[in-house]
Scaffold this motif. Structure first.
Motif, mmCIF file in Angstrom:
data_model
loop_
_atom_site.group_PDB
_atom_site.id
_atom_site.type_symbol
_atom_site.label_atom_id
_atom_site.label_comp_id
_atom_site.label_asym_id
_atom_site.label_seq_id
_atom_site.Cartn_x
_atom_site.Cartn_y
_atom_site.Cartn_z
ATOM 1 N N GLY A 210 63.914 72.331 65.361
ATOM 2 C CA GLY A 210 63.413 73.478 66.116
ATOM 3 C C GLY A 210 64.386 74.637 66.152
ATOM 4 N N ASP A 211 65.670 74.336 66.349
ATOM 5 C CA ASP A 211 66.688 75.387 66.446
ATOM 6 C C ASP A 211 67.306 75.745 65.109
ATOM 7 N N CYS A 212 67.045 74.949 64.080
ATOM 8 C CA CYS A 212 67.621 75.170 62.747
ATOM 9 C C CYS A 212 69.149 75.255 62.816
ATOM 10 N N ARG A 213 69.760 74.254 63.434
ATOM 11 C CA ARG A 213 71.215 74.265 63.558
ATOM 12 C C ARG A 213 71.770 72.848 63.561
ATOM 13 N N VAL A 214 73.037 72.750 63.200
ATOM 14 C CA VAL A 214 73.742 71.469 63.244
ATOM 15 C C VAL A 214 74.114 71.173 64.683
ATOM 16 N N ILE A 215 73.763 69.976 65.176
ATOM 17 C CA ILE A 215 74.096 69.635 66.564
ATOM 18 C C ILE A 215 75.173 68.568 66.649
ATOM 19 N N ALA A 216 75.466 67.874 65.543
ATOM 20 C CA ALA A 216 76.520 66.851 65.570
ATOM 21 C C ALA A 216 76.845 66.419 64.152
ATOM 22 N N ARG A 217 78.069 65.931 63.995
ATOM 23 C CA ARG A 217 78.466 65.252 62.758
ATOM 24 C C ARG A 217 79.027 63.886 63.139
ATOM 25 N N GLY A 218 78.926 62.941 62.219
ATOM 26 C CA GLY A 218 79.461 61.612 62.465
ATOM 27 C C GLY A 218 80.370 61.184 61.337
ATOM 28 N N HIS A 219 81.537 60.642 61.700
ATOM 29 C CA HIS A 219 82.459 60.137 60.683
ATOM 30 C C HIS A 219 82.779 58.676 60.953
ATOM 31 N N GLY A 220 82.479 57.848 59.977
ATOM 32 C CA GLY A 220 82.787 56.430 60.055
ATOM 33 C C GLY A 220 82.919 55.844 58.676
ATOM 34 N N HIS A 221 82.298 56.510 57.700
ATOM 35 C CA HIS A 221 82.365 56.042 56.318
ATOM 36 C C HIS A 221 83.650 56.528 55.652
ATOM 37 N N GLN A 292 78.912 54.117 49.767
ATOM 38 C CA GLN A 292 79.585 53.533 48.616
ATOM 39 C C GLN A 292 80.850 52.792 49.033
ATOM 40 N N ASP A 293 81.216 52.900 50.311
ATOM 41 C CA ASP A 293 82.340 52.116 50.829
ATOM 42 C C ASP A 293 81.905 50.712 51.237
ATOM 43 N N THR A 294 80.645 50.357 50.957
ATOM 44 C CA THR A 294 80.046 49.032 51.238
ATOM 45 C C THR A 294 79.879 48.789 52.732
ATOM 46 N N GLN A 295 79.920 49.823 53.548
ATOM 47 C CA GLN A 295 79.830 49.649 54.994
ATOM 48 C C GLN A 295 78.478 50.095 55.541
ATOM 49 N N LEU A 296 78.041 49.397 56.582
ATOM 50 C CA LEU A 296 76.878 49.776 57.370
ATOM 51 C C LEU A 296 77.368 50.347 58.690
ATOM 52 N N CYS A 297 76.882 51.531 59.042
ATOM 53 C CA CYS A 297 77.216 52.151 60.325
ATOM 54 C C CYS A 297 75.929 52.374 61.121
ATOM 55 N N LYS A 448 81.673 46.179 57.006
ATOM 56 C CA LYS A 448 81.574 45.947 55.567
ATOM 57 C C LYS A 448 80.630 44.770 55.351
ATOM 58 N N ILE A 449 79.550 44.994 54.607
ATOM 59 C CA ILE A 449 78.540 43.946 54.454
ATOM 60 C C ILE A 449 78.242 43.622 52.993
ATOM 61 N N ALA A 450 78.980 44.219 52.054
ATOM 62 C CA ALA A 450 78.706 43.962 50.638
ATOM 63 C C ALA A 450 79.995 44.127 49.843
ATOM 64 N N HIS A 451 79.928 43.739 48.574
ATOM 65 C CA HIS A 451 81.075 43.886 47.681
ATOM 66 C C HIS A 451 80.910 45.087 46.750
ATOM 67 N N GLU A 452 79.680 45.583 46.621
ATOM 68 C CA GLU A 452 79.403 46.741 45.777
ATOM 69 C C GLU A 452 78.716 47.821 46.609
ATOM 70 N N ARG A 453 78.562 48.994 46.025
ATOM 71 C CA ARG A 453 77.979 50.132 46.721
ATOM 72 C C ARG A 453 76.606 49.779 47.293
ATOM 73 N N VAL A 465 67.119 45.576 56.465
ATOM 74 C CA VAL A 465 67.164 45.206 55.053
ATOM 75 C C VAL A 465 68.155 46.118 54.344
ATOM 76 N N THR A 466 69.078 45.526 53.600
ATOM 77 C CA THR A 466 70.028 46.301 52.797
ATOM 78 C C THR A 466 70.025 45.768 51.371
ATOM 79 N N ALA A 467 70.461 46.610 50.443
ATOM 80 C CA ALA A 467 70.609 46.196 49.049
ATOM 81 C C ALA A 467 71.808 46.917 48.470
ATOM 82 N N CYS A 468 72.411 46.307 47.462
ATOM 83 C CA CYS A 468 73.606 46.892 46.862
ATOM 84 C C CYS A 468 73.488 46.875 45.345
#
Length: 497
Positions: A210-221, A292-297, A448-453, A465-468
């Motif tokens: 609605g506002d056409c703006r960024v309201i937050a960013r998240g860093h964990g990967h 691609q860090d094989t992590q789920l956030c 970390k839930i996988a060995h590949e991307r 459900v995840t896949a790598c």
């Protein structure tokens, strides 16, 4: 009766080309038939029925329409025959399954043109595919997603831009630019009010429609974000104040466990959020990301982020809510308010990393730049472990994380970027706010839930459900039901190559 996962319904082997994406038509699907579109690396699109084991049509068979890789294919919502295909060339094409593609390359005439996009119709005596050709941005068009009501189309491109269009009128609604690098994935909230993107800046970015703006960013990967997805079963609207989240295992179990009734009633209760007659409610959107860090956030968007100018009905935080503000340029660190002016309130921070905000209206760009550098230095502590093995380093050379970019590599990256779109022209604007100008979310869980991307993330009622890239499809029971995500020692319910 449980499905026999050792026996696939249909299996096809392709030579010379690889499937890159697919989409089922849920509108026409029955127990006896389902329409499945499959996009390929050589540019073709195949329509098959895996239940009847039929191959009905092959589109762009001679690659006369587009020779580049298919990056995304989706049925148009509410249609039994229309579908949209995106390519690495930066073009999208609208097809109708009832029409042929023709034996010669199509000729186009301009229908509509705007900033960084153009739409053409196909010139021919008889109706043929493609019906429309969209050219969007620069570089590959990596993914697109229709809004829940099917009226709007969100596209993310290698040039780092999110562009949102009114699909029927072919009008540009709004844009957003990544912090740096290309955007790789996009999704809509269940009510269509928010869009989340992920990409090569290792961030997830939340954009208000609605506002056409960024309201937050998240860093964990710690590397590129490949998939983002909202969880429709955990979007919460509560009319009473929930307990403050303390971070304990018991609270975390309750936090992630929601039922079907709540999911079904979310839409109507969200509409009540802005009603003057309704009681104060607490709003929480849950979304996830894999990379691609094989992590789920897993992430929460709470009302102190969504409605920063309204009084909070509760404090629900993953880390402490930070109210620190940085002093104006030239000050000794003590907060000073000049007569006739008042400092704006600090940005609300829920599930956010502690970092300062620039509160002085007269602060110069040098202060902002210093804050950005400070933010990047904090990310450096979260970066991937240094690769000592040269082979590993070569394999990961395309997956730059913030912590890996040294001053020299950063200079090279800027030189490459400026040849397309100079980020200096957008950084600090509504298109791309600086890091300290918006709340920085911290994931509720990052595992970390996988060995590949990781390449797939889907939320179902009772599982994830995840896949790598290694070829494994994993189903994860929700913590409130089985406890797999909250316990690293427990295996997935099913793992299939």
């Amino acid at each position: 009766m449980a499905a026999d996962l050792s026996k696939p319904i249909d299996k096809r082997i392709y030579k010379g080309t690889q499937p890159t994406c697919h989409d089922f038509n849920h509108l026409t699907a029955t127990a006896e038939s389902v329409s499945l579109l499959v996009g390929f690396s050589a540019g073709q699109v195949q329509l098959i029925d895996p239940i009847k084991k039929e191959t009905s049509k092959l589109f762009n068979e001679e690659r006369l329409i587009d020779k580049s890789r298919v990056t995304c294919v989706k049925w148009v919502p509410g249609s039994e025959s229309l579908f949209l295909v995106a390519h690495a060339s930066g073009s999208m094409y609208l097809y109708n399954v009832e029409h042929t593609c023709g034996t010669t390359a199509p000729h186009y005439q301009l229908l509509k043109q705007g900033e960084s996009f153009a739409v053409h119709t196909c010139k021919s005596k008889s109706t043929r595919n493609p019906l429309l050709k969209w050219t969007v941005g620069e570089g590959a068009l990596n993914e697109f997603a229709f809004s829940p009501d099917g009226k709007f189309l969100a596209c993310v491109s290698q040039d780092g831009f999110l562009r949102v269009f009114n699909f029927d009128s072919v009008e540009l609604h709004g844009t957003m630019r990544s912090y740096f690098g290309g955007l790789l994935c996009v999704c809509w909230s269940p009510d269509g009010k928010y869009i989340v993107t992920g990409g090569e800046d290792d961030l997830v970015t939340v954009w208000a429609f609605g506002d056409c703006r960024v309201i937050a960013r998240g860093h964990g990967h710690k590397s590129w974000v490949s998939v983002v997805a909202f969880d429709p079963y955990t979007t919460s609207v509560e009319e009473s104040d929930p307990m403050e989240f303390s971070g304990s295992d018991e609270d975390f179990q309750d936090l992630l466990h929601f039922g079907r009734d709540r999911a079904n009633s979310t839409q109507s209760r969200l509409s009540k959020r802005n009603s003057a007659e309704s009681r104060p409610v607490s709003v929480t959107y849950r979304f996830g990301s894999v990379g691609q860090d094989t992590q789920l956030c897993l992430w929460d968007l709470t009302e102190d982020i969504l409605f920063p100018h309204q009084p909070l009905s509760r404090a629900r935080t993953h880390t402490n809510v930070m109210n620190a503000t940085s002093p104006p340029a030239g000050s000794t660190g003590n907060s000073v308010t000049t007569p006739g002016s008042s400092a704006p309130p600090p940005l609300p921070r829920s599930n956010s990393l502690p970092h300062s905000t620039v509160s002085s209206a007269g602060s110069k760009s040098s202060v902002a730049d210093g804050a950005v550098a400070s933010g990047v230095s904090k990310f450096a502590t979260l970066s991937l472990h240094d690769r000592k093995d040269r082979h590993h380093e070569k394999d990961h050379k395309r997956n730059h994380s913030m912590g890996h970019i040294s001053s020299k590599s950063s200079d090279k990256l800027n030189l490459v970027t400026k040849t397309k779109t100079d980020p200096a022209k957008t950084l600090g604007t509504p298109l791309c706010p600086r890091m300290e100008d918006v709340p920085l979310l911290e994931p509720l869980i990052c595992k970390k839930i996988a060995h590949e991307r990781l390449t797939v993330l889907i939320f179902l009622e009772d599982c994830l459900v995840t896949a790598c890239q290694e070829g494994f499809i994993c189903t994860w029971g929700r913590p409130g039901k089985v406890g797999l995500l909250s316990s690293p020692t427990r295996p997935a319910l099913r793992v299939e190559p």
